[in-house]
Scaffold this motif. Structure first.
Motif, PDB file in Angstrom:
ATOM      1  N   GLU A 113       1.262   2.969   2.421  1.00 53.05           N
ATOM      2  CA  GLU A 113       0.741   3.820   3.493  1.00 53.05           C
ATOM      3  C   GLU A 113       1.485   3.496   4.781  1.00 53.05           C
ATOM      4  OE1 GLU A 113      -3.775   3.236   1.668  1.00 53.05           O
ATOM      5  OE2 GLU A 113      -3.138   2.178   3.470  1.00 53.05           O
ATOM      6  N   GLN A 117      -6.989  -3.263  -4.898  1.00 50.83           N
ATOM      7  CA  GLN A 117      -6.966  -3.263  -3.427  1.00 50.83           C
ATOM      8  C   GLN A 117      -6.398  -4.534  -2.836  1.00 50.83           C
ATOM      9  OE1 GLN A 117     -11.104  -1.476  -3.498  1.00 50.83           O
ATOM     10  NE2 GLN A 117     -10.519  -1.175  -1.353  1.00 50.83           N
ATOM     11  N   THR A 140       0.815  -1.226   0.000  1.00 56.89           N
ATOM     12  CA  THR A 140       0.000   0.000   0.000  1.00 56.89           C
ATOM     13  C   THR A 140       0.845   1.272   0.000  1.00 56.89           C
ATOM     14  OG1 THR A 140      -0.062   0.151   2.401  1.00 56.89           O
ATOM     15  CG2 THR A 140      -1.804  -1.147   1.359  1.00 56.89           C
ATOM     16  N   ASN A 165      -7.738   0.900   0.925  1.00 57.06           N
ATOM     17  CA  ASN A 165      -7.565   1.902  -0.141  1.00 57.06           C
ATOM     18  C   ASN A 165      -6.904   1.298  -1.372  1.00 57.06           C
ATOM     19  OD1 ASN A 165      -8.504   3.904   1.673  1.00 57.06           O
ATOM     20  ND2 ASN A 165      -6.469   3.906   2.614  1.00 57.06           N
ATOM     21  N   GLU A 166      -7.274   1.835  -2.516  1.00 54.10           N
ATOM     22  CA  GLU A 166      -6.655   1.372  -3.769  1.00 54.10           C
ATOM     23  C   GLU A 166      -5.193   1.815  -3.860  1.00 54.10           C
ATOM     24  OE1 GLU A 166      -8.941   3.095  -6.918  1.00 54.10           O
ATOM     25  OE2 GLU A 166     -10.132   1.269  -7.124  1.00 54.10           O
TER      26      GLU A 166
END
Ligand SMILES: NC(=O)NCCC(=O)O
Length: 386
Positions: free
Chosen positions: A133, A310, A131, A298-299
């Motif tokens: 993130e 995802q 991700t 989230n994508e």
């Protein structure tokens, strides 16, 4: 090209379904070196595995009898599993659910007499590094020395008299709170024997791990346990023959390879790499992969012009053990949680070494000299031209 998900259970099941027996035996001889004896595991262990909904398989690797050395028998346990809760569940709940799952599987390993157990890479979390993130994924990081997962594994180790290899996302608070991809090795006494870090960080596909941590700085430690000398080559390190070699040079008899890898990227490499490392280094190798598809809130994109998505792709399980003579167990399933128990006779390492002599015929001094030159900035490759 089509890429099977959970519906295609395993290569082994496919071969057994479609090949006539004489062909199957020859195919197994070539694919697995030889057919290993199945272990006679306790009935209660199979019952518990079925109750807990995971696959249990066991195989024995034999070695020749020697006059001066007694057989050095060790039972290893390889665990592959899905993440029980979705990736958007609260962090603490995901970790607790994984602790519960691993406790149940380890209890069955104990019934099977397992001496050393190894869990999959970053086993306390979804493999969220795709991700890029930070939160909440960095919240899964823990101290290798006294984090909740290490304390949990210490209890498991002591209760079951079992060495535990616990690959986690580490936060090193002694050194600027940085993250590492680390395996903690816990002795069967319950003491933390030490830790080792992933030396090679992938930069391929959605394996965006370099956003989170650097290449390990602890070299190639080998851990002397009551049951043999072990090392941990974490995931992407299996593509690097010199990484396996250095653990072997330091005396590893069993090298665990806890991994997280997906079918589209590596499934055709998987049966070859750890098996080849066992052959090349006269040791046992234990390749472990996670199972299933993990969906993220989230994508993210893969930087390849394709649509955002995802999930990472399909983690295909297929964990197996390979021996220095090139023989190997069948893989666990591609679709189910599982425990693979293998009975090893460590005498096989020296026996195969004495036959094939790779340690004796390896030209380490020549490679060391040439590599030392090759890494210099002004190096010119030795290419002989007309
Ligand atoms: N976890 C990890 O390093 N995966 C990289 C992909 C692979 O080595 O197959």
């Amino acid at each position: 090209m089509a890429m099977a998900g959970a519906e295609w259970k395993s290569l082994e099941e496919c071969l057994e379904k479609h090949l006539p027996l004489p062909d199957l035996q020859e195919v197994k001889r070539v694919l697995y070196g030889k057919e290993l004896r199945k272990l006679d595991l306790p009935r209660e262990a199979f019952e518990a595995a079925s109750r807990e909904d995971f696959e249990l398989q066991g195989y024995a690797f034999e070695a020749a009898e020697e006059q001066l050395r007694r057989p050095r028998i060790v039972h290893v346990g390889l665990v592959q599993n899905r993440t029980p809760l979705p990736a958007d569940a609260p962090v603490a709940e995901q970790v607790s659910a994984l602790h519960r799952r691993i406790k149940a599987i380890t209890e069955v390993a104990a019934m099977c007499g397992v001496n050393i157990i190894c869990f999959q890479e970053a086993w306390t979390m979804p493999f969220a590094f795709c991700t890029r993130e930070k939160l909440p994924w960095t919240e899964f990081a823990e101290s290798a020395e006294d984090g909740p997962t290490t304390r949990f594994c210490q209890k498991l180790a002591k209760n079951h008299d079992m060495v535990v290899v616990s690959p986690i996302l580490e936060r090193d608070s002694e050194h600027g709170d940085v993250l590492w991809n680390t395996a903690v090795v816990i002795s069967n006494s319950g003491a933390v024997l030490g830790k080792t870090r992933k030396n090679h960080i992938p930069r391929v596909g959605d394996f965006n791990e370099s956003t989170y941590y650097m290449e390990g700085n602890l070299g190639h430690p080998v851990f002397q346990t009551q049951f043999g000398r072990i090392a941990v080559n974490i995931c992407y390190g299996r593509h690097h023959p010199l990484n396996w070699l250095m653990y072997s040079i330091n005396g590893a008899e069993i090298i665990f390879n806890p991994s997280a890898t997906i079918g589209a990227l590596s499934e055709s490499l998987w049966p070859i790499e750890a098996r080849n490392a066992a052959i090349a280094n006269h040791c046992f190798t234990c390749a472990i992969n996670r199972v299933g598809t993990e969906h993220f809130p989230n994508e993210f994109t893969s930087g390849d012009g394709k649509k955002a998505h995802q999930d990472f792709g399909y983690f295909y399980g297929s964990s197996y053990v390979a021996a220095p003579d090139g023989s190997r167990t069948p893989g666990l399933s591609r679709s189910q949680d599982g425990l693979l128990v293998a009975k090893l006779n460590l005498n096989l390492c020296q026996q195969v070494n004495d036959v094939w002599n790779f340690k004796m015929t390896g030209r380490y001094e020549m490679y060391a000299r040439e590599l030392a030159e090759a890494v210099k900035p002004n190096y010119r490759p030795t290419i002989v031209k007309e």
